[in-house]
Scaffold this active site. Structure first.
Site, PDB file in Angstrom:
ATOM      1  N   ASP A  35       0.841  -1.206   0.000  1.00 41.87           N
ATOM      2  CA  ASP A  35       0.000   0.000   0.000  1.00 41.87           C
ATOM      3  C   ASP A  35       0.879   1.261   0.000  1.00 41.87           C
ATOM      4  OD1 ASP A  35      -2.230   1.588   0.212  1.00 41.87           O
ATOM      5  OD2 ASP A  35      -2.713   1.059   2.282  1.00 41.87           O
ATOM      6  N   THR A 119      -1.004 -11.330   3.329  1.00 45.04           N
ATOM      7  CA  THR A 119       0.067 -12.202   3.852  1.00 45.04           C
ATOM      8  C   THR A 119       1.265 -11.444   4.400  1.00 45.04           C
ATOM      9  OG1 THR A 119       1.150 -12.475   1.701  1.00 45.04           O
ATOM     10  CG2 THR A 119      -0.601 -14.049   2.254  1.00 45.04           C
ATOM     11  N   TYR A 122      -0.982  -8.149   7.658  1.00 43.20           N
ATOM     12  CA  TYR A 122      -2.219  -8.773   8.153  1.00 43.20           C
ATOM     13  C   TYR A 122      -2.043 -10.241   8.576  1.00 43.20           C
ATOM     14  CZ  TYR A 122      -5.250  -4.739   7.180  1.00 43.20           C
ATOM     15  OH  TYR A 122      -5.859  -3.505   7.198  1.00 43.20           O
TER      16      TYR A 122
HETATM   17  N1  AR6 Z   1       5.322  -5.315  -4.689  1.00 43.89           N
HETATM   18  C1  AR6 Z   1       4.744  -6.532  -4.524  1.00 43.89           C
HETATM   19  N2  AR6 Z   1       4.470  -7.069  -3.318  1.00 43.89           N
HETATM   20  C2  AR6 Z   1       4.820  -6.345  -2.232  1.00 43.89           C
HETATM   21  C3  AR6 Z   1       5.408  -5.069  -2.300  1.00 43.89           C
HETATM   22  C4  AR6 Z   1       5.669  -4.549  -3.600  1.00 43.89           C
HETATM   23  N3  AR6 Z   1       6.231  -3.357  -3.795  1.00 43.89           N
HETATM   24  N4  AR6 Z   1       5.635  -4.620  -1.032  1.00 43.89           N
HETATM   25  C5  AR6 Z   1       5.188  -5.582  -0.193  1.00 43.89           C
HETATM   26  N5  AR6 Z   1       4.707  -6.630  -0.913  1.00 43.89           N
HETATM   27  P1  AR6 Z   1       1.225  -6.117   2.960  1.00 43.89           P
HETATM   28  P2  AR6 Z   1      -1.422  -6.974   3.949  1.00 43.89           P
HETATM   29  C6  AR6 Z   1       4.126  -7.892  -0.455  1.00 43.89           C
HETATM   30  O1  AR6 Z   1       1.734  -6.031   4.348  1.00 43.89           O
HETATM   31  O2  AR6 Z   1      -0.828  -8.135   4.639  1.00 43.89           O
HETATM   32  C7  AR6 Z   1      -0.749  -1.874   4.866  1.00 43.89           C
HETATM   33  O3  AR6 Z   1      -0.284  -1.048   5.884  1.00 43.89           O
HETATM   34  C8  AR6 Z   1       4.450  -8.360   0.942  1.00 43.89           C
HETATM   35  O4  AR6 Z   1       5.733  -8.974   0.961  1.00 43.89           O
HETATM   36  O5  AR6 Z   1       1.566  -5.038   2.004  1.00 43.89           O
HETATM   37  O6  AR6 Z   1      -2.674  -7.181   3.124  1.00 43.89           O
HETATM   38  C9  AR6 Z   1      -2.200  -1.597   4.519  1.00 43.89           C
HETATM   39  O7  AR6 Z   1      -2.505  -0.231   4.623  1.00 43.89           O
HETATM   40  C10 AR6 Z   1       3.330  -9.366   1.165  1.00 43.89           C
HETATM   41  O8  AR6 Z   1       3.668 -10.595   0.556  1.00 43.89           O
HETATM   42  O9  AR6 Z   1      -0.413  -6.216   2.944  1.00 43.89           O
HETATM   43  C11 AR6 Z   1      -2.926  -2.418   5.535  1.00 43.89           C
HETATM   44  O10 AR6 Z   1      -3.006  -1.754   6.772  1.00 43.89           O
HETATM   45  C12 AR6 Z   1       2.160  -8.760   0.386  1.00 43.89           C
HETATM   46  O11 AR6 Z   1       2.716  -7.744  -0.437  1.00 43.89           O
HETATM   47  C13 AR6 Z   1      -2.059  -3.635   5.704  1.00 43.89           C
HETATM   48  O12 AR6 Z   1      -0.749  -3.219   5.339  1.00 43.89           O
HETATM   49  C14 AR6 Z   1       1.087  -8.153   1.272  1.00 43.89           C
HETATM   50  O13 AR6 Z   1       1.685  -7.519   2.390  1.00 43.89           O
HETATM   51  C15 AR6 Z   1      -2.454  -4.740   4.760  1.00 43.89           C
HETATM   52  O14 AR6 Z   1      -1.709  -5.888   5.057  1.00 43.89           O
END
Ligand code: AR6
Length: 176
Positions: A35, A119, A122
């Site tokens: 995000d 993953t 969250y």
């Molecule tokens: N490109 C692709 N994947 C990514 C990137 C990127 N640039 N950066 C991280 N990931 P997360 P959630 C991966 O934590 O668990 C935020 O604060 C990461 O390694 O981004 O759904 C929101 O505002 C992981 O595998 O999302 C919410 O509050 C995946 O993206 C909360 O985090 C998801 O990790 C959402 O948590």
């Protein structure tokens, strides 16, 4: 199915897709993880548009422009926080994928890229989440022509290997 789903290891903000999915929170006003990276790469115009959306419920999805991203659109969805797995998390996670693909169909988005929703921060276990993601994507693409292609973008090599293994498993079980 094999040529309509691609699993890559990359930074989703660098991807040239028609739309990328953001793993957002219910405020839609930015955060950490993917995000934060998407908001940073898209620029402040994205936040301005998000402010007008009035947030988003878990499992739902909303679409905005991509602004300075290489992708035309961002589809924002809110994954469930992992609370042990018996609080509706699997159904809510499946809904995220489905609602994003429904929006892609509505907006004639041909190439759609997903991160691994829920993953990271969250805490949804990657093994379980990847199976739900893949099953939901396969199910949707079987019945629909748009999106033509779905790209699953893994950020770490570990996640990439798990998605690849589970994708091969699903493809094999479909053949039998
Ligand atoms: N490109 C692709 N994947 C990514 C990137 C990127 N640039 N950066 C991280 N990931 P997360 P959630 C991966 O934590 O668990 C935020 O604060 C990461 O390694 O981004 O759904 C929101 O505002 C992981 O595998 O999302 C919410 O509050 C995946 O993206 C909360 O985090 C998801 O990790 C959402 O948590």
């Amino acid at each position: 199915m094999k040529n309509r789903i691609e699993i890559v290891k990359s930074d989703i903000t660098k991807l040239h897709a028609d739309a990328i999915v953001n793993a957002a929170n219910r405020t839609l006003l930015g955060g950490g993880g993917v995000d934060g990276a998407i908001h940073q790469a898209a620029g402040h115009e994205l936040l301005e548009e998000c402010k007008k959306l009035g947030g988003c419920y878990t499992g739902e999805a909303k679409i905005t422009n991509g602004y300075h991203l290489p992708s035309k659109y961002v589809i924002h969805t809110v994954g469930p926080v992992w609370r042990g797995g018996d609080k509706g998390e699997p159904e809510l996670l499946a809904k995220c994928y489905k609602n994003c693909m429904l929006l892609a169909k509505k907006y004639q988005i041909h190439t759609l890229a997903f991160p691994s929703i829920s993953t990271g921060i969250y805490g949804y276990p990657i093994e379980k989440a990847s199976v739900i993601a893949l099953q939901e994507i396969v199910k949707f693409l079987k019945n629909e022509e748009i999106p033509e292609k779905v790209i699953i973008v893994c950020y770490s090599d570990h996640d990439y290997q798990i998605y690849l293994q589970n994708f091969n498993r699903i493809l094999t079980s479909e053949k039998n």
